[in-house]
Design an enzyme around this catalytic site. Structure first.
Site: not given
Length: 105
Positions: A33, A30
């Site tokens: 993230c 991600c």
């Protein structure tokens, strides 16, 4: 500073902490993230002793993610006395994060 800990259960981790626990639900693939990681480091340092930052990889712990209805990554959840008191989805700046967390600590 985010710590990698081994724990028997997520509940044990939450109840075993004498300070609120900010859980970062993330995945290695991600992008956002990765973007929020330095923010979490910063906030973890600024709130040292008042907050514990824990990262949970949703790919490794899908059950914990589903228990907490994680649909977007990253999702940050602040747990106080074992209960979720704040939920932040997506990338936020350290200033925004501090503003949301401070009143709850």
């Amino acid at each position: 500073m985010a710590v990698k800990k081994q724990f028997a259960s997520f509940q044990e981790l939450l109840s075993g902490s004498d300070v609120p626990v900010l859980v970062d639900f993330y995945a290695t693939w991600c992008g956002p993230c990765q973007m929020i990681a330095p923010t979490l480091e910063q906030v973890g340092l600024q709130l040292k002793g008042k907050l514990q930052v824990v990262k949970i990889d949703t790919d490794k712990y899908p059950q914990i993610a589903s228990e907490h209805h994680i649909e977007a990554l990253p999702t940050l959840i602040l747990f106080k006395d074992g209960k979720a008191v704040e939920r932040i989805e997506g990338v936020v700046s350290d200033k925004q994060l501090m503003e949301r967390l401070k009143p709850l600590l």
